[in-house]
Scaffold this active site. Structure first.
Site, short mmCIF file in Angstrom:
data_model
loop_
_atom_site.label_atom_id
_atom_site.label_comp_id
_atom_site.label_asym_id
_atom_site.label_seq_id
_atom_site.Cartn_x
_atom_site.Cartn_y
_atom_site.Cartn_z
N GLU A 68 2.05 14.14 11.66
CA GLU A 68 0.25 14.67 11.48
C GLU A 68 -0.67 14.27 12.49
O GLU A 68 -0.42 13.40 12.70
CB GLU A 68 0.44 14.58 9.76
CG GLU A 68 1.72 14.56 9.13
CD GLU A 68 2.02 14.57 7.70
OE1 GLU A 68 2.15 15.48 7.49
OE2 GLU A 68 1.48 14.00 7.52
N ASP A 127 -6.47 12.43 4.05
CA ASP A 127 -7.40 12.09 4.97
C ASP A 127 -8.25 12.32 5.18
O ASP A 127 -9.41 12.88 4.74
CB ASP A 127 -6.50 13.73 6.09
CG ASP A 127 -5.14 13.49 5.80
OD1 ASP A 127 -4.94 12.40 4.88
OD2 ASP A 127 -4.70 14.41 6.62
C1 FRU Z 1 -1.82 13.92 6.20
C2 FRU Z 1 -1.93 15.84 5.93
C3 FRU Z 1 -2.20 16.26 6.67
C4 FRU Z 1 -2.24 17.88 6.22
C5 FRU Z 1 -3.17 17.26 4.96
C6 FRU Z 1 -2.89 17.38 3.71
O1 FRU Z 1 -1.84 13.67 5.11
O2 FRU Z 1 -0.59 15.82 4.72
O3 FRU Z 1 -1.02 16.66 7.78
O4 FRU Z 1 -3.42 18.59 6.64
O5 FRU Z 1 -2.87 15.95 4.06
O6 FRU Z 1 -3.82 17.03 2.46
#
Ligand code: FRU
Length: 503
Positions: A207, A22
């Site tokens: 998310e 992300d």
């Molecule tokens: C989204 C996610 C988020 C988390 C991060 C962990 O892709 O799963 O929810 O904070 O990636 O790397």
């Protein structure tokens, strides 16, 4: 793994080496764009989550910096946002030198004093324009009670009408979004819950929530609020995807408008992107309200760890400016490549192939329309053809290519990467992605952005976007137009080569 420079994108951010997912805390401050991201400093696989950091003055050429928020013995650093605390509401800087404040998720590891695997929201701040970051003395600043292992991804913004900060977080598996408010970024009180409502399916996780306003059709008195979310799985093209809801926000509660009937599947919902590789999109802080720019992770949790690039794994989408327009009688989110990209394209000479007519045939665009990175603008008019479109990153013999095709009977646009190059690295690397694009008169406009390992297709004013990773051989550099079962006129066809004679 052998290094794969042929797939190192030119226009899209990648870290030099190792794993990235992300985008985190993108912001613009004093002429510099900052991008942070979920990063493993030690390996090209997910783990040791930290915030990597890069800066740019145009969001196209990036400079990678040291890790901004490193993982430690006691915790991993998950996703979040950064705000420019202009009025120093946090007291962590001065009004002359406002602090940059990062809200992120701490994942407290087992054997730490907290309960196992608890996720909670933490704060770090910078007093030197993002170069170095300090942890706030109280850590975390926001915990669920009882503590939850699914409470994450704070998206923070200044809510002007109420004079306070709002934080959107998720309880990913509930699934729900929780909204909080604060006047100082450190003390948070609950405003409301959103969900489970909308796209709720077995095993779905929500998310990366972002809540932001957009004027409908450019009219500032018609402000709507957008809730943008990552959902995984149940993305419209399989695996993870970026959904959005349009509605209102009164400072406390988000209320979606025009929800599909309960139990409707993914296709009934609105998606920021209909391709397979768009996820965890968030919005740049610090830009004028008239220029809301979003960036996402260009991959899919279904196969992200198998993607055949080395020594890095993971890349970002192009930054896109968002608008909300009435299309087919309802407000739809529209994306356009950000102005820096448009300026880059405009600075290159374009090749024109206007007025080409094809009848049930394929035609290779002649040299010099050849390269690995290009911008293609098309208006085609189907006069009887069943299907028409182009292959990009194609070989001269046409055996390899990513197919972008409009189907007149189905009224759909499809990106087909089944013959795009390397596809066998994961059985979950889906091949065809389709979206409904009504064009009863057979007139279709496409904007296609081709990089060394990706294809982004925009249509219908940017209300339709499809982002797909591809892994073509280096000699697949051609563009081929085609028309099936009848005639198609490519009234406009402009190709701008972006990896030749530049920089
Ligand atoms: C989204 C996610 C988020 C988390 C991060 C962990 O892709 O799963 O929810 O904070 O990636 O790397």
């Amino acid at each position: 793994a052998n290094e794969t420079p042929q797939w190192r994108p030119l226009l899209h951010y990648t870290p030099r080496r190792n794993w990235m997912n992300d985008p985190n805390g993108p912001f613009f401050y004093k002429g510099v764009y900052h991008l942070f991201y979920q990063y493993n400093p030690e390996a090209p696989e997910w783990g040791n989550m930290s915030w990597g950091h890069a800066t740019s003055t145009d969001m196209l050429h990036w400079h990678e910096h040291d890790v901004a928020l490193p993982f430690s013995e006691t915790k991993d650093i998950f996703s979040g946002t950064v705000v420019v605390d202009k009025h120093n509401t946090s007291g962590l800087g001065t009004t002359d030198n406002p602090p940059l404040v990062a809200l992120y998720t701490s994942v407290f590891k087992k054997n730490a004093s907290n309960a196992p695997d608890v996720q909670a929201q933490s704060l770090a701040y910078s007093n030197d324009e993002g170069r170095t970051w300090k942890s706030y003395h109280k850590d975390p600043v926001l915990t669920l009670s009882p503590p939850s292992p699914h409470f994450r991804d704070p998206g923070v913004f200044w809510y002007e009408p109420g004079d306070y900060w709002v934080m959107a977080t998720v309880v990913a598996n509930a699934p729900k979004v929780k909204l909080y408010k604060s006047t100082n970024l450190t003390d948070w009180t609950l405003l409301s819950d959103f969900g489970p409502v909308g796209l709720v399916q077995p095993g779905i996780q929500w998310e990366m929530p972002s809540l932001f306003p957009l004027p409908l059709d450019g009219n500032p008195t018609q402000l709507k609020w957008i809730l943008m979310l990552g959902v995984n799985p149940w993305g419209v093209s399989g695996g993870s995807g970026s959904i959005y809801y349009v509605g209102s926000f009164d400072g406390t509660t988000f209320r979606p408008e025009g929800l599909p009937p309960e139990g409707a599947g993914p296709a009934a919902y609105d998606w920021v992107d209909h391709g397979a590789d768009h996820y965890a999109a968030i919005v740049f802080a610090g830009l004028p309200a008239a220029r809301p720019v979003t960036i996402g992770w260009m991959s899919n949790w279904d196969y992200a760890s198998q993607v055949p690039t080395a020594p890095w794994k993971g890349q970002m989408t192009l930054p896109m400016t968002m608008a909300l327009r009435t299309i087919d009688g309802r407000p739809q989110l529209c994306l356009t490549p950000d102005g820096h990209y448009t300026a880059l394209v405009a600075a290159h000479a374009a090749l024109s192939f206007d007025g080409m007519r094809l009848s049930s045939e394929r035609r290779l665009l002649p040299e010099p329309a050849r390269g690995q990175v290009m911008d293609i603008d098309i208006r085609m008019h189907m006069h009887g053809a069943d299907r028409a479109g182009i292959f990009v990153r194609a070989t001269v013999d046409g055996h390899v290519g990513t197919k972008i095709v409009y189907d007149m009977k189905k009224q759909t646009l499809t990106v087909d990467r089944s013959r795009s190059g390397q596809t066998g690295f994961s059985p979950r690397f889906s091949h065809e992605h389709s979206v409904s694009v009504p064009a009863p008169a057979g007139e279709v406009s496409l904007h296609v952005i081709v990089d060394r390992n990706s294809v982004e297709v925009l249509s219908r004013n940017g209300s339709v976007v499809m982002t797909d990773l591809v892994f073509p051989p280096a000699d697949a550099e051609r563009v081929m137009t085609f028309s099936e079962n009848g005639m198609t006129e490519f009234s406009h066809m402009k190709v701008t080569l972006l990896d030749r004679n530049q920089e």
